[in-house]
Design an enzyme around this catalytic site. Structure first.
Site, PDB file in Angstrom:
ATOM      1  N   ARG A   1      69.035  97.531  44.823  1.00 22.84           N
ATOM      2  CA  ARG A   1      68.729  96.329  44.038  1.00 22.84           C
ATOM      3  C   ARG A   1      67.685  96.666  43.001  1.00 22.84           C
ATOM      4  NH1 ARG A   1      67.449  90.884  47.176  1.00 22.84           N
ATOM      5  NH2 ARG A   1      65.942  92.144  48.248  1.00 22.84           N
TER       6      ARG A   1
ATOM      7  N   THR B   1      65.650  92.635  38.230  1.00 25.17           N
ATOM      8  CA  THR B   1      66.765  91.698  38.014  1.00 25.17           C
ATOM      9  C   THR B   1      67.416  91.274  39.326  1.00 25.17           C
ATOM     10  OG1 THR B   1      68.381  93.479  37.893  1.00 25.17           O
ATOM     11  CG2 THR B   1      67.309  92.853  35.831  1.00 25.17           C
TER      12      THR B   1
ATOM     13  N   ASP C   1      62.084  94.006  55.431  1.00 21.86           N
ATOM     14  CA  ASP C   1      63.054  94.939  54.859  1.00 21.86           C
ATOM     15  C   ASP C   1      63.749  95.680  56.008  1.00 21.86           C
ATOM     16  OD1 ASP C   1      63.397  96.751  51.975  1.00 21.86           O
ATOM     17  OD2 ASP C   1      64.066  97.581  53.896  1.00 21.86           O
TER      18      ASP C   1
ATOM     19  N   ASP D   1      63.545  99.561  55.904  1.00 21.21           N
ATOM     20  CA  ASP D   1      62.213 100.057  56.253  1.00 21.21           C
ATOM     21  C   ASP D   1      61.943  99.910  57.739  1.00 21.21           C
ATOM     22  OD1 ASP D   1      61.555 100.855  53.721  1.00 21.21           O
ATOM     23  OD2 ASP D   1      60.449  99.036  53.212  1.00 21.21           O
TER      24      ASP D   1
HETATM   25  N1  URA Z   1      67.084  93.076  52.283  1.00 23.18           N
HETATM   26  C1  URA Z   1      66.252  93.187  53.350  1.00 23.18           C
HETATM   27  O1  URA Z   1      66.152  94.254  53.947  1.00 23.18           O
HETATM   28  N2  URA Z   1      65.538  92.121  53.734  1.00 23.18           N
HETATM   29  C2  URA Z   1      65.632  90.922  53.108  1.00 23.18           C
HETATM   30  O2  URA Z   1      64.967  89.982  53.521  1.00 23.18           O
HETATM   31  C3  URA Z   1      66.491  90.825  51.996  1.00 23.18           C
HETATM   32  C4  URA Z   1      67.209  91.918  51.610  1.00 23.18           C
END
Ligand code: URA
Length: 212
Positions: free
Chosen positions: A107, A111, A203, A206
Site C-alpha cells: 500500500r 494514497t 499491522d 508486523d
Molecule cells: N493491514 C493491517 O495489517 N492492519 C490493518 O489494520 C489494516 C491493514
C-alpha cells in the site's frame, strides 16, 4: 455463523476466543503466529464448504461402497504478500494438494492505493476454485486489485478469506467484485486515517513476523 450471499462471518466460539487473544497487544509474536495458523484452519472449513463432490468406489474391510470424495481440479490458494502467508500454511495442512499463487502488493502510504511488485499463479485458473487469503480486509484496494489480476488470468470461481474486515473494505469488494464471497472471523468498526482497522489488531504482518 452470520451469512449473506456476499459475506460470511464465522462466529464459532473457538474462532472468536482465538481472535480476542490475537487482538491483545501483549500477545507475543510466537503466539500470534500459532493462533493465526489455528484460526486459518477453522476459517478454511467454511470457505471450502462448497467444493464440488463426487463418489469413488472403494472397498472397506467389510464391503464395497461409493464413498464421497472431492471432485474436479485441485483448488488454488492465492496469498496476498506478505501477511497472506500467515493464513496459507495452516490451510495447506488441510488441503495439501492445493496449488499456490502469490500476489505482491504494497500500500502506498500516502494514497493507500496498491502497487504491484510480484505476481505468480498456477495455470488453468478458469477450471479451479481460487481462494484469495489476506488476514486484513481494510480499504479493500489491494484485495480488489488482486482479484482483478486473477480474473485477467482466467479465474472465474473466486472466494476471499480474511481474519478481520472493515465495513469500507467489504463495500469496496462488493462494488468491484459482487461475485466473490467473503469469509471472515469479524467485521470491525471502521478504518482510521492511516487505513488501519479499528479496533483491529494492528499491522498483521508486523505482528506475525515480529518486524516492529
Ligand atoms: N493491514 C493491517 O495489517 N492492519 C490493518 O489494520 C489494516 C491493514
Amino acid at each position: 455463523m452470520t451469512e449473506t450471499e456476499h459475506l460470511t462471518v464465522v462466529s464459532h466460539p473457538l474462532v472468536q476466543h482465538k481472535l480476542t487473544i490475537m487482538r491483545d497487544k501483549e500477545t507475543s509474536t510466537a503466539s500470534f503466529r500459532r493462533l493465526l495458523r489455528e484460526i486459518s484452519q477453522l476459517l478454511a472449513y467454511e470457505v471450502t464448504r462448497g467444493l464440488p463432490m463426487t463418489t469413488r468406489r472403494i472397498e472397506t474391510p467389510l464391503c464395497e461402497m461409493d464413498a464421497p470424495a472431492l471432485e474436479g481440479k485441485k483448488l488454488v490458494l492465492v496469498s496476498i504478500l506478505r501477511a497472506g502467508n500467515g493464513l496459507l500454511d495452516g490451510i495447506l495442512e488441510l488441503v495439501p494438494a492445493a496449488r499456490v499463487g502469490f500476489v505482491g502488493l504494497y500500500r502506498d502510504p500516502e494514497t493507500l492505493q496498491p502497487v504491484q511488485y510480484y505476481y505468480k499463479v498456477p495455470a488453468e485458473l478458469d477450471d479451479r476454485m481460487v481462494i484469495v487469503v489476506d488476514p486484513m480486509l481494510a480499504t479493500g484496494n489491494s484485495s480488489a486489485a488482486a482479484v482483478d489480476l486473477l480474473k485477467q488470468s482466467g479465474a472465474k470461481n473466486i472466494r476471499f478469506l480474511c481474519l478481520l474486515a472493515a465495513p469500507e473494505g467489504i463495500e469496496r469488494m462488493r462494488q468491484a467484485h459482487p461475485d466473490v464471497p467473503i469469509v471472515t472471523a469479524a467485521v470491525d468498526d471502521h478504518l482510521n486515517d492511516h487505513g488501519y482497522i479499528v479496533p483491529g489488531l494492528g499491522d498483521a504482518g508486523d505482528r506475525m513476523f515480529g518486524t516492529k
